[in-house]
Scaffold this active site. Structure first.
Site, PDB file in Angstrom:
ATOM      1  CB  CYS A  75      14.575  10.018   7.171  1.00  0.00           C
ATOM      2  SG  CYS A  75      12.063   9.287   6.265  1.00  0.00           S
ATOM      3  CE  LYS A 125      -0.793   2.874   2.608  1.00  0.00           C
ATOM      4  NZ  LYS A 125      -1.520   4.103   1.860  1.00  0.00           N
ATOM      5  CD  GLU A 150      11.656  13.415  10.264  1.00  0.00           C
ATOM      6  OE1 GLU A 150      12.636  12.811   9.655  1.00  0.00           O
ATOM      7  OE2 GLU A 150      10.820  12.715  10.978  1.00  0.00           O
ATOM      8  CD  GLU A 162      13.670   4.710   6.858  1.00  0.00           C
ATOM      9  OE1 GLU A 162      13.885   5.676   7.332  1.00  0.00           O
ATOM     10  OE2 GLU A 162      13.763   4.969   5.419  1.00  0.00           O
TER      11      GLU A 162
END
Ligand code: SIN
Length: 489
Positions: free
Chosen positions: A292, A180, A391, A258
């Protein structure tokens, strides 16, 4: 950009389940991140569609896992060749739905393809052990076996590379896959699956369902509850990763997560300042800062602080912001309104708490739409600012001044995250000391471009576990079986 596709068949707007392109009961809209214009409508799948995909993968697994490694490798290589043969169109699709400038999208296609090629090659190197006889008359053998059906849930920031580096090792190991893609960027994933079909992948081995933000939980919950799904591989936020870890405990699935990062980038007084500026430009402004592993906190030692900031400011103010379709653009639109609002909140908060805006510091309003943010350099950043703990995922480089090595190591590690870190130094003793002290899965030493199919990518702490790329990336899709045969003496 989609109107310029050479191979129109790459624009798929259906799920692919059990070797058939199928509709779901509803659809949702895919939009151009810059303009908000609708560029496609894809299935808004539900739990029934997710289960149908798992049924197909479960049925396909026994045959696929028993094929020889060479046969699997040849099919994956054919897929790799088709990806490269269609690289321009794939790049157009990435740019259209994700907003990355074309030259970066093309780079992503090649980057993603490199994982496909790597794992095609690794497939033929899977091997276990024959253990030295521990008891007379017994043989002890260790086999590597595919885990079974794998669910791959992928993010929007690298719509091709992230899915390629999950699906390719899964297929190489002999697993069947349900996937997905992110709701913002389903078209690249669908095109990639179409090319896998063209490469001759057998029925049911690879299945894809798309879903909107609202329906995604129904799809994912169906896989979480399904004991036939033996592994989940996910790239995305830490809260979602924790949710998957909790909810997959019921069937004890294997997981690769991750997750978020908060990368420090440290420049010591003894560094080559020009190289450090180049490294930061590559690491920070790739994909508009939406990766990331982007440096999120830039620590510069007092002795080189001002010269570093001056050089950085010159480079950043020359960056060109513009639509993905313009060859000259270096920073495209951010993915959506929420992303721009978060970046702006971080900058406003930093300024209120004493940061100084050297370059940028505001939204860029273009005719093309409201989702652009100016590449930004801030100085006088401090740990109290929101951008030090969260972040930012945008083109903002906050610079923290520091004096001592111990102080910067303490601050760099003062985060729950541990994906990537970077530092620049020319002192060989310091290099080893700092590389070992940084609590991250990846460390760039005098280097800003870290990613490679040959290297293990992944984090520690709340940045997750599991590795993608390298031989370790294949291990994550296999389990270890021990055979003990007696009565041989
Ligand atoms: C990511 O942002 O998750 C991946 C970045 C990369 O592969 O370099």
């Amino acid at each position: 950009m989609l109107t310029t596709l050479t191979v129109r068949a790459l624009l798929r707007q259906q799920n692919f389940i059990d070797q058939q392109w199928r509709d779901a009961s509803q659809r949702f809209e895919v939009t151009d991140p810059a303009t908000g214009e609708v560029i496609a409508r894809v299935p808004d799948s539900d739990a029934g569609d997710a289960r149908a995909a798992a049924d197909a993968a479960h049925a396909a697994f026994p045959d696929w896992s028993r094929r020889t490694a060479r046969e699997r490798a040849q099919l994956i290589k054919r897929w790799h060749a088709l990806i490269l043969a269609n690289e321009q169109d794939l790049a157009r699709i990435i740019s259209a739905e994700q907003g990355k400038p074309m030259h970066e999208s093309l780079g992503e296609v090649r980057y993603g393809a490199s994982y496909v090629e790597w794992f095609a090659e690794e497939a033929t190197r899977i091997c276990g052990d024959v253990v030295a006889e521990a008891v007379p008359g017994r043989k002890m053998i260790v086999l590597k076996e595919p885990v079974g059906v794998v669910a791959a849930i992928t993010p929007w920031n690298f719509p091709l590379a992230m899915i390629a580096r999950k699906i390719a090792p899964a297929l190489a190991a002999g697993c069947a896959v349900v996937c997905k893609p992110a709701e913002d960027t389903p078209l690249t994933a669908l095109a990639l699956v179409y090319l896998a079909e063209q490469a001759g992948l057998p029925r049911g081995v690879l299945n894809i369902v798309t879903a909107s933000r609202v329906r995604t939980p129904a799809v994912v919950d169906a896989w979480l509850a399904d004991s036939r799904v033996r592994k989940i591989t996910f790239t995305g936020s830490t809260p979602v990763g924790k949710h998957l870890a909790r909810e997959s405990a019921g069937t004890l699935k294997k997981l690769s997560l991750e997750l978020g990062g908060n990368a420090p980038f440290i420049v010591f007084d003894d560094a080559d300042v020009d190289a450090a500026v180049e490294g930061l430009m590559a690491a920070k402004f790739r994909n508009g800062g939406q990766t990331c592993v982007c440096p999120n906190r830039i620590y510069v030692q007092a002795g080189v602080h001002d010269i570093f900031v001056g050089k950085l400011a010159r480079r950043v103010s020359a960056l060109r912001v513009g639509p993905a379709s313009d060859d000259a653009s270096q920073i495209g639109p951010m993915i959506n309104a929420r992303a721009v609002a978060k970046i702006d909140r971080h900058v406003r908060d930093a300024v209120e708490k004493g940061a100084h805006v050297v370059v940028g510091g505001e939204r860029v309003r273009t005719e093309d739409g409201p989702h652009y943010y100016a590449p930004t350099v801030l100085t006088r950043a401090t740990p109290e600012m929101a951008l030090a703990g969260e972040e930012t995922f945008g083109p903002v480089a906050p610079v923290f001044r520091f004096s001592h090595e111990e102080e910067v190591i303490r601050d760099a590690n003062d985060t729950p995250f541990g994906l990537a870190a970077y530092f620049y130094s020319n002192d060989v003793r310091r290099i080893w000391r700092v590389a070992q002290a940084l609590e991250t899965g990846i460390v760039g030493i005098n280097e800003g471009a870290l990613a490679s199919e040959a290297a293990p990518f992944g984090g520690v702490k709340e940045s997750g576990y599991g590795r993608e790329g390298s031989r370790h990336g294949l291990d994550d899709y296999m389990h270890t079986k021990y055979l003990c045969q007696g009565q041989l003496g």
